[in-house]
Every structure is written in structure tokens, then in C-alpha cells.
Design a protein around this motif. Structure first.
Motif, PDB file in Angstrom:
ATOM      1  N   LYS A 149       0.842  -1.205   0.000  1.00  0.00           N
ATOM      2  CA  LYS A 149       0.000   0.000   0.000  1.00  0.00           C
ATOM      3  C   LYS A 149       0.872   1.247   0.000  1.00  0.00           C
ATOM      4  O   LYS A 149       1.840   1.348   0.757  1.00  0.00           O
ATOM      5  CB  LYS A 149      -0.934   0.007   1.217  1.00  0.00           C
ATOM      6  N   THR A 150       0.531   2.203  -0.844  1.00  0.00           N
ATOM      7  CA  THR A 150       1.283   3.446  -0.928  1.00  0.00           C
ATOM      8  C   THR A 150       0.934   4.358   0.251  1.00  0.00           C
ATOM      9  O   THR A 150      -0.089   4.177   0.921  1.00  0.00           O
ATOM     10  CB  THR A 150       0.974   4.182  -2.235  1.00  0.00           C
ATOM     11  N   ALA A 151       1.772   5.351   0.457  1.00  0.00           N
ATOM     12  CA  ALA A 151       1.491   6.323   1.514  1.00  0.00           C
ATOM     13  C   ALA A 151       0.160   7.021   1.277  1.00  0.00           C
ATOM     14  O   ALA A 151      -0.591   7.302   2.216  1.00  0.00           O
ATOM     15  CB  ALA A 151       2.623   7.332   1.612  1.00  0.00           C
ATOM     16  N   ALA A 152      -0.151   7.287   0.021  1.00  0.00           N
ATOM     17  CA  ALA A 152      -1.415   7.954  -0.293  1.00  0.00           C
ATOM     18  C   ALA A 152      -2.610   7.070   0.036  1.00  0.00           C
ATOM     19  O   ALA A 152      -3.682   7.570   0.393  1.00  0.00           O
ATOM     20  CB  ALA A 152      -1.444   8.348  -1.765  1.00  0.00           C
ATOM     21  N   GLN A 153      -2.446   5.753  -0.077  1.00  0.00           N
ATOM     22  CA  GLN A 153      -3.534   4.846   0.282  1.00  0.00           C
ATOM     23  C   GLN A 153      -3.685   4.739   1.795  1.00  0.00           C
ATOM     24  O   GLN A 153      -4.801   4.670   2.318  1.00  0.00           O
ATOM     25  CB  GLN A 153      -3.267   3.459  -0.308  1.00  0.00           C
ATOM     26  N   VAL A 154      -2.582   4.722   2.512  1.00  0.00           N
ATOM     27  CA  VAL A 154      -2.629   4.597   3.970  1.00  0.00           C
ATOM     28  C   VAL A 154      -3.054   5.915   4.618  1.00  0.00           C
ATOM     29  O   VAL A 154      -3.763   5.923   5.625  1.00  0.00           O
ATOM     30  CB  VAL A 154      -1.264   4.143   4.513  1.00  0.00           C
ATOM     31  N   TYR A 155      -2.618   7.022   4.039  1.00  0.00           N
ATOM     32  CA  TYR A 155      -2.937   8.362   4.551  1.00  0.00           C
ATOM     33  C   TYR A 155      -3.626   9.138   3.428  1.00  0.00           C
ATOM     34  O   TYR A 155      -2.986   9.894   2.701  1.00  0.00           O
ATOM     35  CB  TYR A 155      -1.665   9.070   5.014  1.00  0.00           C
ATOM     36  N   PRO A 156      -4.929   8.946   3.255  1.00  0.00           N
ATOM     37  CA  PRO A 156      -5.614   9.442   2.062  1.00  0.00           C
ATOM     38  C   PRO A 156      -5.794  10.954   1.987  1.00  0.00           C
ATOM     39  O   PRO A 156      -6.215  11.474   0.955  1.00  0.00           O
ATOM     40  CB  PRO A 156      -6.971   8.736   2.131  1.00  0.00           C
ATOM     41  N   GLY A 157      -5.491  11.660   3.041  1.00  0.00           N
ATOM     42  CA  GLY A 157      -5.631  13.120   3.007  1.00  0.00           C
ATOM     43  C   GLY A 157      -7.010  13.554   3.461  1.00  0.00           C
ATOM     44  O   GLY A 157      -7.974  12.794   3.459  1.00  0.00           O
ATOM     45  N   ASP A 158      -7.103  14.805   3.850  1.00  0.00           N
ATOM     46  CA  ASP A 158      -8.367  15.391   4.295  1.00  0.00           C
ATOM     47  C   ASP A 158      -8.279  16.894   4.094  1.00  0.00           C
ATOM     48  O   ASP A 158      -7.424  17.369   3.340  1.00  0.00           O
ATOM     49  CB  ASP A 158      -8.647  15.032   5.757  1.00  0.00           C
ATOM     50  N   ASP A 159      -9.154  17.644   4.751  1.00  0.00           N
ATOM     51  CA  ASP A 159      -9.131  19.092   4.546  1.00  0.00           C
ATOM     52  C   ASP A 159      -7.946  19.755   5.234  1.00  0.00           C
ATOM     53  O   ASP A 159      -7.747  20.967   5.105  1.00  0.00           O
ATOM     54  CB  ASP A 159     -10.437  19.734   5.007  1.00  0.00           C
ATOM     55  N   GLN A 160      -7.124  18.975   5.941  1.00  0.00           N
ATOM     56  CA  GLN A 160      -5.928  19.498   6.578  1.00  0.00           C
ATOM     57  C   GLN A 160      -4.647  19.077   5.861  1.00  0.00           C
ATOM     58  O   GLN A 160      -3.640  19.770   5.956  1.00  0.00           O
ATOM     59  CB  GLN A 160      -5.855  19.006   8.029  1.00  0.00           C
ATOM     60  N   CYS A 161      -4.681  17.920   5.199  1.00  0.00           N
ATOM     61  CA  CYS A 161      -3.448  17.308   4.711  1.00  0.00           C
ATOM     62  C   CYS A 161      -3.620  16.768   3.303  1.00  0.00           C
ATOM     63  O   CYS A 161      -4.699  16.295   2.925  1.00  0.00           O
ATOM     64  CB  CYS A 161      -3.034  16.137   5.613  1.00  0.00           C
ATOM     65  N   SER A 162      -2.521  16.796   2.562  1.00  0.00           N
ATOM     66  CA  SER A 162      -2.487  16.170   1.242  1.00  0.00           C
ATOM     67  C   SER A 162      -2.355  14.658   1.405  1.00  0.00           C
ATOM     68  O   SER A 162      -1.777  14.169   2.379  1.00  0.00           O
ATOM     69  CB  SER A 162      -1.305  16.703   0.422  1.00  0.00           C
ATOM     70  N   ALA A 163      -2.862  13.919   0.446  1.00  0.00           N
ATOM     71  CA  ALA A 163      -2.741  12.469   0.481  1.00  0.00           C
ATOM     72  C   ALA A 163      -1.268  12.074   0.514  1.00  0.00           C
ATOM     73  O   ALA A 163      -0.446  12.637  -0.210  1.00  0.00           O
ATOM     74  CB  ALA A 163      -3.429  11.850  -0.735  1.00  0.00           C
TER      75      ALA A 163
END
Length: 932
Positions: free
Chosen positions: A878-892
Motif C-alpha cells: 500500500k502506498t502512503a497515499a492509500q494509507v494516509y488518504p488526506g483530508d481538509d488538513q493534509c495532502s494524500a
């Protein structure tokens, strides 16, 4: 903590990207200039006094420190809000404690006693003359002075009369938190949307709080009358103190209104006009304090409940395995009295809410018959849409469940194990990260009061957590069960029930809310009515059938209608003539009916006491499940007219004086003391403190710095990595790992473990984690391995029911659990113990209190290994973008940002993110050098 992201802030105010058009660019400068003229006391500092504040009787020897981010100043004028939103400018003392607090995460390793105050603030009594920033005689009174220091702006309130002292406390509280206090008195009444707008998060908050404390004005007043009537002279004194405190608040409201330096949120929510000053800020009254207290009590001091969910999961287990085996499986997951659980009180048993041998009066629902009681009716306008309903529900669930799972902690070491020979304590409550903070700091000195520390805004007539002249105290949420669920049998229709054999009408309590769009919240106008049906056994929460009979489930808690009672305990803690040692401290906190663990330290002694009105249950009643609402199963001595009962005596509460050390991180209090939360098993966040403090005590020579280091290191540890991952890797490495993807993942995880298994930056401010790949892999692996390990054996239905009782994970970046994203609190709940016990059983290692059966690979080491390797390979891919998908505070894909802590906005001022730390919000470091 309660709100998932700033878009779900309690009061949704405009952000820099959404400033109304009429406030943009050049016009904003002109508006600000107009608002700054004439200058007000909120914008310019008052003249500093030349004389220092008297230091009173301070036995701390400059060895008391404290911290409370983001800053003391929680009020901002409209001009200051606009400057912050447009340019990031901060009002004075609004954010100056956030940096030192954040810096401990990278600075703790080199900490010394001499550098503690680089990360904390001096908490000595008084203010040196060269540190006085301002002196105020509130409302021109001659019997009280408020001095604020230059570094933090904390008010030091000194009175020559009791009335003047409390008047000053109220005035100072309003100076620092008027808007927040106003918000929460409306939350407590279920009137937030009418006050602050109909944002879905506002709807959710008022719904959830009011559901648990649906009080009328008469109920609020009755609490005041009862607290005064049942506490003699101290009750009368508390009433006088509260009245003086309110007079101070209201004096500030009048002064700020006439001077036009009131909080700018009143303009943004339509209560005041920025040009004409039309509109009013309502004065506070006594019942507002009870409404505020009901919110705090619901958030932090009311353990228990959940009996209906327990029953549903028990029935699911019995459906799969049969009654006997299903009950055994359920009990093994419940871990009511797990022998491997870390405890606060060593080697002493305090039986409470233990499992009866022959349960009596159980009223388990018929399968599939349970429905939650409807709360909201008659939606109109923006309240009518499904989206609003769903968002409100999510926000409500987050608000209550997350706050009850707070991360307050305590580390206290007796003097025989310290370098100085005096006890050392590092402790504090977790009240979440908010702007402004729910707590405020203050020092109060006057007749019968001598204390410094933190108090909840609007309830700060006394210091609630802090220090006295020669002692300090703090608390953590304990969560023992003071809430029971009763099944009332319906009669005549759905709104009558049998009470002691008589068909009795339910009491309908309603609250209607309506709102219009404001500058702060552009939600279109709407309205709805909240309705709660109350019985003598408490408010109705669910409906079901039991053996085919229609019932309503109610929730009865011992503190219902009694939130005001605890004021007496706090009054005693502030009284230097009352608290002169650990026994007096224990007597004081016995008057607090909220469920807390209380800790104490002076120059010679340490102590602990678990507070709360623990009801004496009828013989044979199992507190885990609903019981019939019949006399035989009621609390002993219960009087429904006053909701009072027989309570377990103080000696039956976990308590101790001068134990070698104490730790608490919301863990089990003592052997045989059954707490309400699930998850008090072999692996708990408390182990992170226990392991470190036990090691320090064994070595001896503990200092303030070494104890802070232990706390800080535990606050950066990944619990799964430290206490579960080693055994997982034992299984994986039980044969050579030949798959290259799995082998690479194992190598990264082992390297991380060798480095300590902590989530730390590569360097201060880098916003990049050392061992980032290993952290990403574990974050991705945990939910995959838990599901693969347990769902096949439990079956999908039972697995889902069990996860409703205890979610599987609370990593720092988890946005799916009760705490929500960017909240700091981590590893309070999860399936750590289940994984640990099952894996050790598969490995053939001894397990006390094992699960009812082996789950991973049906107990086969080889099959379990295959499951772990296959899920590890999936996680590693799993890529970092998949594990940490992002939200209104952070980029994926931004791992550091996904973990980061955000100060949730409760007003107009926004703050920057800080790196993750699993630690209390308000924290003290104390070591007294002498005693009276």
C-alpha cells in the motif's frame, strides 16, 4: 476528542479562504482600522503595576511547572479575528504556550531539571515585580486585584474579601473565555443551534449532550437547591461563591459591551452589530453553571452505559456457539477482570461490579428487536435534509464517545525513590486540543482559598486541577460503571410503563431550536424539536421486545440530577485550612461524584483515590446487561424522587497512600475493580508508563526531568510496536521468510523496533518521520491482520458486534474511530490484548486470562504465519497515499500531517499544526521542598 476536523468545529466561523466578499482585501484594512478606534482594553495592554503579587505561602521552591496550549487568551475582538483570518496575526497570549508544548516531542531527550521550563511555565505563586504586565481592579473594586504576568498572561487574583476574590475569578474568566463559556452554557441546555447557527456539527453536539442530560430550567435550579441544602455551611458558602463569581462575569460583560471590546464571535453570529453596537450579550445566571457542569460531567466523569450493545454482542456469540460456549467467548473478549491488566493500585483488591455467579433479573432483548429511541422531530429547512441528519449523528457519536476515552495520565513517585527525597509528580488531564482551550489557568488567593492551576471555563470559581500552598493534585478519567440500563415494561401504549406495578405515564421533555444564516455560518435557516421521554429509571434510549413483551430501555446514572454536588469537593481542595495532608485530600475528593482517578503529592507523601457515586446493586444483578425495572433489581436504597441511593463506602473505592509509585492512563484501577470500558487487558496504553516508571523506581534517584522524559517517551511510542509487534514477528520468523516483499517489510519493522518503535521526526521541524516506511507498514497492516486473524473464527456477524463494543484500532492518523483525526489521543482503545493473547497462545507461551479459543489460523502456528505474511505483503504494497488518504488538513500521502494535532476551532482564531504527542493537554511537573 469530540470533533473530527475543524470543518466540524463547534461554532463554524469563516476561514481565511471564505472571508465574505465585503471583508476582502482593501476593505478589510479599512474595517479593521475602524474597529481599532478607539483602542480598547482587549487590544492594548493596561498599564503595568510596579508592585509584585504577594507570593503567599509557597512551599514549591520554584519546582512547580505547568503548560496549557495554545494560550491563556481565548477572547478576540472582531478586528483581531479578521487580522488572524486574513494575515495569521495572533492576539497577545493566544498561542504562546503551543510552541513550548510542541517542542517537548523533540527536546525531551536532553532534558534536565534546569531546562524543564523551556517546555513548561513556572507555576510558583505570585508574580515578580519585573514580570507584571498589567494590574486591574475589576469594576473599580478595592477588595480584589487581577495581575497578569508578561510571559503567559495568566491572571493572579488576590482578594481581601471572599466575595471580592470570587468576583475577580469570574471577571478574569470572562476576560479569557467569555465566548466559549457562552457556547457551552447553550450546549448544556440543548440550545446551541439557536445560539450559534445550524451547522451539522452544532446539531450533533446539542443532540448528543441533551440526550444524556435533558434538563429543564426547574431541574437545573433543583440541583442548586439540593447541593446547598445537603452540604450545610459549605453548601451555603459555595452558593455565595457562585453568586460572586457570576457578578464578576456579568461586570465584564457590561464593561466589554460598553467599551466595545467583547469577543468578535458575537458579531459573526449575529448577536451584536459591529457598527451600531446593537444587540445584547445575556448575563450569566446560577443555572448556567449547572448547564456547564452537565456538559463537563458527561464528557469526562460519567463511566458506564453500553449495556444494550453488550447484550447484542452476547446474543450474537450465543447464536454462533450456543449459550454456554457463546457466553464463555463473550466473557473472554470482555476482559472484565483480566489478570494481566496493568493496575494503578498494587497488590490490593477492591471488588466492584464483579460478575455474579447466578445473574438475576436480566432483560436481554429479542434478537433483531432493538431500535434506538428517536430524538429529533419536526425538521424544517436546512434541518430536514438527510445529509444534515447524517453529519449530525456522526458528530454526536464522535463528541461523546471520544471524550470519554480521554488520554489523561499521571506518573507519581514516592520520595524514597527520588534524588531529593521528596515525591515527584508529572500529571494532567486530557481535555482535547481546542482554540480556545476548554480549560483556563489562574491563581486565586483570598480568604479560605489558595491555589493555582486549571479550571473549566465558566466553572473557575475554584481551581479544579493544580496546586495549593504545599500540595498538588490532578485527575484522570476512570470510567467505572455508575450507569445502568433498565427495561421498563410498556402498558396501555408506547408512552406508559409499569412502575412498581402501576401503569405510569412517561414525562415528555422537549427543546425546540431554530436558526437563521449568519456571517459565521451560512447554513440556511431551519428548525427541529428534540424530544426525550423520561421515566423514574432515567431517560429512554432504546426500544425492544423481551420475551415478546414490548419494553423501553432507560439509562440511569448516579450523577443524573447531581452534577452540581461536586462543587464541594473542589471547594475543599482549594482550602488550605482543610487540605493539610493525604488523608484530607482523600476526604475532599470523596465529595466529587464524577468518575475520576485523583492523585496527590506534597513534600512527604503521595496518595490516590477513585471518586464517583458507585451504586450498591441488588444481589445477583450483572452490571454488564439490562435488567428489569422492578423493585427487586433496583439500586439499594434508591429514591427515584431525588435519584439518590446507597453508595459503596470510601474504603471500597480503590485508594492508597504512599505507594512506591502510581501510574494511570485510563487503565484498570485495581484488582477485581470492574471498569466500564472494554479493553483493560494484557496490552494497554498504561503499560507504556508502567514499564518506564517501574524501571526508574528500581534504579532510584528519580528527578523531575527523568519523570518528564518517561512521560514524553511513552507519549511518542506506538503501543502496537512496543507491546505486540515483537510477538507477531516471532510468528513470522518461526520459519525463514523467503518472499522478498515480506522479508523487506520484516527488516524495516525490526529496524524500527531496535530504534525504540516511536513515531518521531528525523529532526525538529522536519515534518518527516524516522523509519517512515516501517510506520506506514504497521499502520496498514494492523486492520488487515486483525480482520484476517479473528473474523474467520468469529464469523462476520459476531466480529461486527464485537467491533461495535471495541473498535480495533486508534493509531495517531486514524480518522475512523471515536477520537477522529488530528486529536492527539491514540492507543486508548483497540484489539491490542486480543491479538497479543491469541498470538502468545499460538506460540505456546503462557497466557493468564486467555481467549476462549485460538483464532489465528485456528491455532496452528503454520497457518497463523501464513495469515500474517499474506496480510503483511498486502500492507507493504500500500502506498502512503492509500494509507494516509488526506483530508481538509493534509495532502494524500503526508504521513506527518496525517498524525499531526490540530487545535479545533471553537471561535474565530486558528492555529498551526503541531507534531503528534500522546500526552495530556494541561500538565504539571511538581516537587515540593517543604511542608507547613
Amino acid at each position: 476528542m469530540p470533533w473530527r476536523t475543524p470543518r466540524n468545529a463547534l461554532v463554524r466561523l469563516r476561514t481565511p479562504g471564505t472571508i465574505p466578499g465585503f471583508l476582502k482585501t482593501a476593505s478589510i484594512c479599512a474595517l479593521i482600522a475602524g474597529l481599532l478606534s478607539p483602542l480598547s482594553p482587549a487590544v492594548t495592554a493596561t498599564q503595568a503595576a510596579a508592585a509584585e503579587v504577594t507570593a503567599w505561602n509557597d512551599h514549591c521552591g520554584n519546582q512547580c511547572s505547568e503548560i496549557l496550549p495554545p494560550g491563556q487568551n481565548g477572547n478576540a475582538t472582531l478586528a483581531q479575528i479578521l487580522l488572524n483570518q486574513a494575515f495569521g496575526a495572533m492576539p497577545e497570549h493566544a498561542s504562546d504556550q503551543l510552541g513550548p508544548y510542541a517542542n517537548l516531542a523533540t527536546g525531551y531527550s536532553g532534558l534536565t531539571n534546569a531546562t524543564i521550563n523551556n517546555f513548561f511555565n513556572d507555576a510558583s505563586f505570585g508574580v515578580p515585580s519585573d514580570q507584571v504586565a498589567s494590574t486591574v481592579k475589576p469594576a473599580g473594586r478595592g477588595d480584589v486585584t487581577i495581575v497578569r504576568d508578561k510571559k503567559t498572561g495568566v491572571p493572579h487574583i488576590t482578594g481581601t474579601t471572599r466575595y471580592g476574590t470570587e468576583f475577580g475569578a469570574g471577571y478574569a474568566a470572562a476576560q479569557d473565555r467569555l465566548w466559549l463559556m457562552d457556547v457551552f452554557r447553550h450546549v448544556g441546555r440543548g440550545r446551541l443551534t439557536s445560539f450559534a447557527g445550524g451547522a451539522p456539527s452544532n446539531q450533533g453536539l446539542e443532540q448528543q449532550f441533551w440526550r444524556h442530560a435533558p434538563y429543564t430550567e426547574a431541574d437545573l435550579q433543583a440541583q442548586i437547591d439540593n447541593a446547598v441544602a445537603t452540604n450545610g455551611e459549605r453548601g451555603r458558602l459555595a452558593l455565595d461563591d457562585a453568586k460572586a463569581y457570576l457578578d464578576g462575569i456579568n461586570a465584564y460583560i457590561d464593561a466589554s459591551d460598553s467599551g466595545r471590546y467583547f469577543p468578535g464571535e458575537y458579531v459573526l453570529t449575529g448577536h451584536k452589530d459591529s457598527i451600531t453596537n446593537a444587540g445584547t450579550i445575556e448575563h450569566f445566571k446560577l443555572t448556567d453553571l449547572v448547564a456547564l457542569g452537565s456538559v463537563i460531567g458527561a464528557l469526562f466523569g460519567s463511566g458506564g452505559g453500553g449495556e444494550v450493545n453488550n447484550a447484542i454482542s452476547l446474543l450474537a456469540a450465543q447464536e454462533k456457539y450456543g449459550v454456554a460456549k457463546g457466553t464463555e467467548v463473550w466473557e473472554s473478549f470482555r476482559e472484565r477482570n483480566d489478570p494481566e491488566a496493568v493496575v494503578t493500585v498494587h497488590d490490593k483488591s477492591f471488588p466492584y461490579a464483579t460478575r455474579p455467579d447466578d445473574p438475576q433479573g436480566e432483560a436481554l432483548p429479542d434478537a433483531g428487536s432493538v431500535s434506538e429511541e428517536q430524538l429529533v422531530y419536526d425538521r424544517t429547512g436546512s434541518a430536514a435534509g438527510a445529509a444534515a441528519t447524517g453529519a449530525s449523528t456522526a458528530a454526536a457519536e464522535t463528541a461523546m464517545s471520544s471524550a470519554k476515552r480521554g488520554m489523561s495520565n499521571a506518573l507519581v513517585v514516592g520520595g524514597e525513590h527520588t534524588a531529593s527525597g521528596h515525591p515527584v509528580a508529572v500529571f494532567g488531564p486530557q481535555t482535547g486540543y481546542f482554540a480556545p482551550q476548554l480549560l483556563l489557568l489562574q491563581e486565586i488567593q483570598g480568604p479560605g482559598i489558595s491555589a493555582r492551576g486549571a479550571s473549566f471555563a465558566g466553572l473557575s470559581m475554584y481551581v479544579e486541577l493544580g496546586r495549593g500552598q504545599d500540595y498538588s493534585w490532578s485527575a484522570t478519567t476512570s470510567g467505572q460503571d455508575i450507569i445502568d440500563t433498565y427495561a421498563v415494561e410498556l402498558c396501555q401504549d408506547d408512552y406508559h410503563y409499569l412502575y412498581r406495578g402501576t401503569c405510569t405515564p412517561m414525562e415528555k421533555v422537549e427543546q425546540k431550536n431554530a436558526w437563521k444564516p449568519t456571517t459565521a455560518d451560512n447554513t440556511p435557516e431551519g428548525s427541529y424539536t428534540m424530544r426525550v421521554w423520561r421515566t423514574k429509571y432515567g431517560p429512554i434510549t432504546h426500544r425492544a421486545t423481551v420475551g415478546g413483551k414490548k419494553v423501553a430501555y432507560t439509562t440511569l446514572r448516579s450523577s443524573f440530577m447531581h452534577e452540581a454536588d461536586s462543587i464541594i469537593g473542589f471547594q475543599m481542595l482549594n482550602d488550605p485550612d482543610f487540605v493539610k495532608g493525604p488523608q484530607d485530600f482523600q476526604k475532599a475528593v470523596q465529595h466529587i461524584n464524577y468518575t475520576f482517578n485523583w492523585f496527590y503529592a506534597d513534600s512527604e507523601h503521595t496518595a490516590y483515590y477513585n471518586s464517583g457515586d458507585n451504586p450498591v446493586r441488588a444481589s445477583g444483578v450483572d452490571a454488564e446487561f439490562p435488567v428489569w425495572a422492578r423493585s427487586a433489581y433496583e439500586w439499594r436504597g434508591w429514591d427515584p424522587a431525588t435519584n439518590t441511593a446507597d453508595y459503596t463506602p470510601p474504603s471500597a473505592h480503590p485508594n492508597s497512600i504512599d505507594q512506591d509509585y502510581y501510574i494511570s492512563w485510563n487503565n484498570k484501577q485495581a484488582k477485581d475493580y470492574t471498569t466500564a470500558p472494554w479493553g483493560d487487558g494484557s496490552v494497554h496504553r498504561g503499560n507504556l508508563l508502567e514499564n518506564r516508571v517501574k524501571k526508574l523506581v528500581a534504579a532510584g534517584g528519580v528527578t523531575r526531568a527523568s519523570l518528564v522524559k518517561a512521560m514524553a517517551e511513552a507519549g511518542l511510542a506506538d503501543l502496537r510496536a512496543e507491546d505486540v509487534l515483537p510477538d507477531l514477528l516471532k510468528v513470522v520468523n518461526s520459519s525463514p521468510v523467503t518472499d522478498p516483499t515480506a522479508a523487506a517489510a520484516v527488516s524495516k519493522l525490526q529496524t524500527w523496533l531496535s530504534a525504540g518503535g516511536r513515531r518521531t521526526e528525523t529532526s525538529a521541524g522536519s515534518k518527516k518521520y524516522a523509519d517512515a516506511d516501517a510506520i506506514r507498514i504497521l499502520d496498514a497492516w494492523w486492520p488487515l491482520l486483525v480482520k484476517a486473524q479473528f473474523e474467520p473464527g468469529l464469523g462476520s456477524e459476531l466480529y461486527a458486534a464485537m467491533t461495535n463494543n471495541l473498535p480495533i484500532d486508534e493509531s495517531p492518523s486514524a480518522g475512523h474511530g471515536p477520537t477522529g483525526s488530528h486529536a492527539g489521543s491514540s492507543f486508548q482503545y483497540g484489539w491490542w490484548s486480543y491479538v497479543d493473547k491469541d498470538i502468545r497462545a499460538v506460540l505456546g507461551e503462557p497466557v493468564q486470562g486467555p481467549l476462549a479459543q485460538k483464532y489465528c489460523g485456528d491455532g496452528s502456528l503454520g497457518a497463523c504465519r501464513d495469515i500474517l505474511i499474506s496480510t503483511l505483503k498486502e500492507a507493504a504494497g500500500k502506498t502512503a497515499a492509500q494509507v494516509y488518504p488526506g483530508d481538509d488538513q493534509c495532502s494524500a500521502g503526508d504521513q506527518w500531517c496525517a498524525d499531526s494535532i490540530v487545535q479545533r476551532t471553537l471561535g474565530g482564531i486558528k492555529h498551526g499544526k503541531i507534531s503528534w504527542q500522546n500526552r495530556p493537554t494541561y500538565q504539571q511537573v511538581v516537587e515540593f521542598t517543604s511542608h507547613r
